[in-house]
Motif scaffolding. Sequence first.
Motif, PDB file in Angstrom:
ATOM      1  N   ALA A 206       0.816  -1.217   0.000  1.00  0.00           N
ATOM      2  CA  ALA A 206       0.000   0.000   0.000  1.00  0.00           C
ATOM      3  C   ALA A 206       0.851   1.268   0.000  1.00  0.00           C
ATOM      4  CB  ALA A 206      -0.936   0.010   1.212  1.00  0.00           C
ATOM      5  N   SER A 207       2.093   1.173   0.454  1.00  0.00           N
ATOM      6  CA  SER A 207       2.948   2.363   0.519  1.00  0.00           C
ATOM      7  C   SER A 207       3.956   2.418  -0.621  1.00  0.00           C
ATOM      8  CB  SER A 207       3.682   2.414   1.862  1.00  0.00           C
ATOM      9  OG  SER A 207       4.487   1.266   2.043  1.00  0.00           O
ATOM     10  N   ALA A 208       4.005   1.386  -1.471  1.00  0.00           N
ATOM     11  CA  ALA A 208       4.883   1.436  -2.640  1.00  0.00           C
ATOM     12  C   ALA A 208       4.234   2.307  -3.712  1.00  0.00           C
ATOM     13  CB  ALA A 208       5.112   0.024  -3.183  1.00  0.00           C
ATOM     14  N   PRO A 209       4.997   3.165  -4.387  1.00  0.00           N
ATOM     15  CA  PRO A 209       4.406   4.042  -5.407  1.00  0.00           C
ATOM     16  C   PRO A 209       3.753   3.246  -6.528  1.00  0.00           C
ATOM     17  CG  PRO A 209       6.636   4.737  -4.845  1.00  0.00           C
ATOM     18  CD  PRO A 209       6.433   3.395  -4.204  1.00  0.00           C
ATOM     19  N   LEU A 210       2.675   3.786  -7.058  1.00  0.00           N
ATOM     20  CA  LEU A 210       1.985   3.137  -8.173  1.00  0.00           C
ATOM     21  C   LEU A 210       2.860   3.236  -9.427  1.00  0.00           C
ATOM     22  CD1 LEU A 210      -0.807   1.826  -8.873  1.00  0.00           C
ATOM     23  CD2 LEU A 210      -1.471   4.063  -9.758  1.00  0.00           C
ATOM     24  N   PRO A 211       3.076   2.125 -10.151  1.00  0.00           N
ATOM     25  CA  PRO A 211       3.862   2.198 -11.391  1.00  0.00           C
ATOM     26  C   PRO A 211       3.237   3.165 -12.392  1.00  0.00           C
ATOM     27  CG  PRO A 211       3.588  -0.080 -10.695  1.00  0.00           C
ATOM     28  CD  PRO A 211       2.701   0.755  -9.818  1.00  0.00           C
ATOM     29  N   ASP A 212       4.045   3.577 -13.369  1.00  0.00           N
ATOM     30  CA  ASP A 212       3.619   4.664 -14.261  1.00  0.00           C
ATOM     31  C   ASP A 212       2.901   4.202 -15.517  1.00  0.00           C
ATOM     32  OD1 ASP A 212       5.725   3.485 -15.507  1.00  0.00           O
ATOM     33  OD2 ASP A 212       6.964   5.294 -15.676  1.00  0.00           O
ATOM     34  N   THR A 213       2.542   2.925 -15.615  1.00  0.00           N
ATOM     35  CA  THR A 213       1.727   2.462 -16.741  1.00  0.00           C
ATOM     36  C   THR A 213       0.454   1.830 -16.201  1.00  0.00           C
ATOM     37  OG1 THR A 213       2.659   0.211 -16.863  1.00  0.00           O
ATOM     38  CG2 THR A 213       3.835   1.970 -18.048  1.00  0.00           C
ATOM     39  N   ALA A 214      -0.626   1.907 -16.987  1.00  0.00           N
ATOM     40  CA  ALA A 214      -1.924   1.387 -16.531  1.00  0.00           C
ATOM     41  C   ALA A 214      -1.859  -0.114 -16.271  1.00  0.00           C
ATOM     42  CB  ALA A 214      -3.003   1.707 -17.565  1.00  0.00           C
ATOM     43  N   LEU A 215      -1.153  -0.857 -17.131  1.00  0.00           N
ATOM     44  CA  LEU A 215      -1.100  -2.306 -16.972  1.00  0.00           C
ATOM     45  C   LEU A 215      -0.381  -2.682 -15.684  1.00  0.00           C
ATOM     46  CD1 LEU A 215      -1.839  -5.007 -18.225  1.00  0.00           C
ATOM     47  CD2 LEU A 215       0.366  -4.995 -19.405  1.00  0.00           C
ATOM     48  N   LEU A 216       0.775  -2.067 -15.440  1.00  0.00           N
ATOM     49  CA  LEU A 216       1.478  -2.352 -14.193  1.00  0.00           C
ATOM     50  C   LEU A 216       0.685  -1.838 -12.987  1.00  0.00           C
ATOM     51  CD1 LEU A 216       5.231  -1.639 -15.025  1.00  0.00           C
ATOM     52  CD2 LEU A 216       4.130  -3.844 -14.600  1.00  0.00           C
ATOM     53  N   GLY A 217      -0.080  -0.767 -13.173  1.00  0.00           N
ATOM     54  CA  GLY A 217      -0.934  -0.282 -12.096  1.00  0.00           C
ATOM     55  C   GLY A 217      -1.992  -1.300 -11.713  1.00  0.00           C
ATOM     56  N   LEU A 218      -2.579  -1.971 -12.720  1.00  0.00           N
ATOM     57  CA  LEU A 218      -3.540  -3.039 -12.443  1.00  0.00           C
ATOM     58  C   LEU A 218      -2.878  -4.167 -11.664  1.00  0.00           C
ATOM     59  CD1 LEU A 218      -5.593  -3.539 -15.752  1.00  0.00           C
ATOM     60  CD2 LEU A 218      -6.419  -2.624 -13.574  1.00  0.00           C
ATOM     61  N   TRP A 219      -1.653  -4.524 -12.084  1.00  0.00           N
ATOM     62  CA  TRP A 219      -0.934  -5.600 -11.402  1.00  0.00           C
ATOM     63  C   TRP A 219      -0.625  -5.202  -9.956  1.00  0.00           C
ATOM     64  CZ3 TRP A 219       4.239  -5.485  -9.620  1.00  0.00           C
ATOM     65  CH2 TRP A 219       4.700  -6.714  -9.125  1.00  0.00           C
ATOM     66  N   HIS A 220      -0.156  -3.988  -9.766  1.00  0.00           N
ATOM     67  CA  HIS A 220       0.199  -3.514  -8.431  1.00  0.00           C
ATOM     68  C   HIS A 220      -1.032  -3.525  -7.518  1.00  0.00           C
ATOM     69  CE1 HIS A 220       3.086  -1.389  -5.849  1.00  0.00           C
ATOM     70  NE2 HIS A 220       2.073  -0.675  -5.423  1.00  0.00           N
ATOM     71  N   THR A 221      -2.176  -3.093  -8.040  1.00  0.00           N
ATOM     72  CA  THR A 221      -3.415  -3.091  -7.257  1.00  0.00           C
ATOM     73  C   THR A 221      -3.835  -4.510  -6.912  1.00  0.00           C
ATOM     74  OG1 THR A 221      -4.085  -1.063  -8.397  1.00  0.00           O
ATOM     75  CG2 THR A 221      -5.792  -2.248  -7.202  1.00  0.00           C
ATOM     76  N   ALA A 222      -3.658  -5.438  -7.861  1.00  0.00           N
ATOM     77  CA  ALA A 222      -3.997  -6.837  -7.603  1.00  0.00           C
ATOM     78  C   ALA A 222      -3.096  -7.431  -6.531  1.00  0.00           C
ATOM     79  CB  ALA A 222      -3.902  -7.649  -8.894  1.00  0.00           C
ATOM     80  N   CYS A 223      -1.803  -7.069  -6.527  1.00  0.00           N
ATOM     81  CA  CYS A 223      -0.890  -7.556  -5.491  1.00  0.00           C
ATOM     82  C   CYS A 223      -1.327  -7.062  -4.113  1.00  0.00           C
ATOM     83  CB  CYS A 223       0.533  -7.100  -5.798  1.00  0.00           C
ATOM     84  SG  CYS A 223       1.313  -7.954  -7.177  1.00  0.00           S
ATOM     85  N   LEU A 224      -1.723  -5.799  -4.035  1.00  0.00           N
ATOM     86  CA  LEU A 224      -2.223  -5.272  -2.765  1.00  0.00           C
ATOM     87  C   LEU A 224      -3.495  -6.008  -2.361  1.00  0.00           C
ATOM     88  CD1 LEU A 224      -2.340  -3.345  -0.399  1.00  0.00           C
ATOM     89  CD2 LEU A 224      -3.241  -1.569  -1.923  1.00  0.00           C
ATOM     90  N   ALA A 225      -4.370  -6.271  -3.326  1.00  0.00           N
ATOM     91  CA  ALA A 225      -5.608  -6.998  -3.029  1.00  0.00           C
ATOM     92  C   ALA A 225      -5.301  -8.393  -2.482  1.00  0.00           C
ATOM     93  CB  ALA A 225      -6.465  -7.092  -4.284  1.00  0.00           C
ATOM     94  N   MET A 226      -4.323  -9.082  -3.082  1.00  0.00           N
ATOM     95  CA  MET A 226      -3.975 -10.416  -2.604  1.00  0.00           C
ATOM     96  C   MET A 226      -3.364 -10.356  -1.203  1.00  0.00           C
ATOM     97  SD  MET A 226      -4.984 -12.608  -4.761  1.00  0.00           S
ATOM     98  CE  MET A 226      -4.065 -14.084  -4.322  1.00  0.00           C
ATOM     99  N   ALA A 227      -2.591  -9.311  -0.918  1.00  0.00           N
ATOM    100  CA  ALA A 227      -2.032  -9.164   0.427  1.00  0.00           C
ATOM    101  C   ALA A 227      -3.155  -8.947   1.445  1.00  0.00           C
ATOM    102  CB  ALA A 227      -1.046  -8.001   0.455  1.00  0.00           C
ATOM    103  N   ILE A 228      -4.149  -8.143   1.074  1.00  0.00           N
ATOM    104  CA  ILE A 228      -5.297  -7.924   1.957  1.00  0.00           C
ATOM    105  C   ILE A 228      -6.049  -9.230   2.178  1.00  0.00           C
ATOM    106  CG2 ILE A 228      -7.569  -6.801   2.096  1.00  0.00           C
ATOM    107  CD1 ILE A 228      -6.270  -4.381   0.677  1.00  0.00           C
ATOM    108  N   ARG A 229      -6.235  -9.990   1.110  1.00  0.00           N
ATOM    109  CA  ARG A 229      -6.926 -11.281   1.252  1.00  0.00           C
ATOM    110  C   ARG A 229      -6.170 -12.200   2.206  1.00  0.00           C
ATOM    111  NH1 ARG A 229      -8.199 -15.449  -3.684  1.00  0.00           N
ATOM    112  NH2 ARG A 229      -6.029 -16.048  -3.310  1.00  0.00           N
ATOM    113  N   GLY A 230      -4.825 -12.204   2.110  1.00  0.00           N
ATOM    114  CA  GLY A 230      -4.031 -13.024   3.011  1.00  0.00           C
ATOM    115  C   GLY A 230      -4.175 -12.601   4.463  1.00  0.00           C
TER     116      GLY A 230
END
Length: 240
Positions: A206-230
Motif C-alpha cells: 500500500a505504501s509502494a508508489p503506483l507504477p507509471d503504466t496502466a497495466l502495471l498499475g492493475l498488477w500492483h493493485t492486484a498484489c495489494l488486493a492479494m495481500a489484503i486477502r491473506g
Amino acid sequence: MALPAKILAVELGVPTALLPRALRDLAEAGTLARTGDRIAVPHPSDERAWRARHLADRALDQIAARLYLPEVPLPGIAELARDRVTEPTVMRQALNVLEDEGWVGRKPGQGRVVLPSGWLLAPPRTVALPARATGTARLTEHEIRDAVRLAYTRWRSRQFLPPEDVERAWQEMRVIAVQVLPPTPPGSLHPLRRGERAAALVREAASAPLPDTALLGLWHTACLAMAIRGLLAYACRRTP
C-alpha cells in the motif's frame, strides 16, 4: 490487454464508429492481435523477461524494506507467485535474475535465501498511507472481499482501464488496506509470525508508489488486493 472500441473512442475523443475499422487495420498489419471478436495488444516475445525484471525489482524493494531478511529462507516459489499474482515460471525467472545479480543464493537444506548483500540496499521510496477515516461508515467484510475479487479479476483478464480509473482503484484499495491493518506496526518483523508478515505485506504494497503504466498499475493493485486477502484469511483463522 483487450482494447474495447467504446472506451478507446472516449479516450481519443472520436466517434465510436471509427474505431472498428482502425482496429481491424492494425490487426491486419500485425500491430494488434485478433482472437474471434476480441482485439488485444499482442504478447511481445520478451514479455516474460520484462515481467521477471519487474518482479525482481519489486523483490529488491521488499528486501530493502526488511520483509525478507538476509540468511532467512525465502517462501517457496508457489507462495511468492500467488502473492504477486503471477505464474510460478515467471517468479522462478525473477529469482534467477536476483541470483545472477548476487542478492539471492541457495543454502543446502534451506532453499533460497537473501544474501548478506541485502543489508546494503537503501530503503525503498514510499508514499504515505491514507489517514484512517473517522466518522464515516467502514466497509463490511463482504464489500472488502468483493473489491479484492474485482482487483484480482481485472488483472488476470488484463481489463483495459484508463489511467485515472487505475489510480482510483488503487487509492480505494489503499483505503481498504488502512481499514484492515493493525493501528501500529511492530517495531521489527519476526519471520515466523505469520500475522505480522501478512500485515507487513499489506503495508508495504500500500505504501509502494503506483507504477507509471496502466497495466502495471492493475498488477500492483492486484498484489495489494492479494495481500489484503491473506491478512483477512489469517484473521479468520485466529478468530475463535
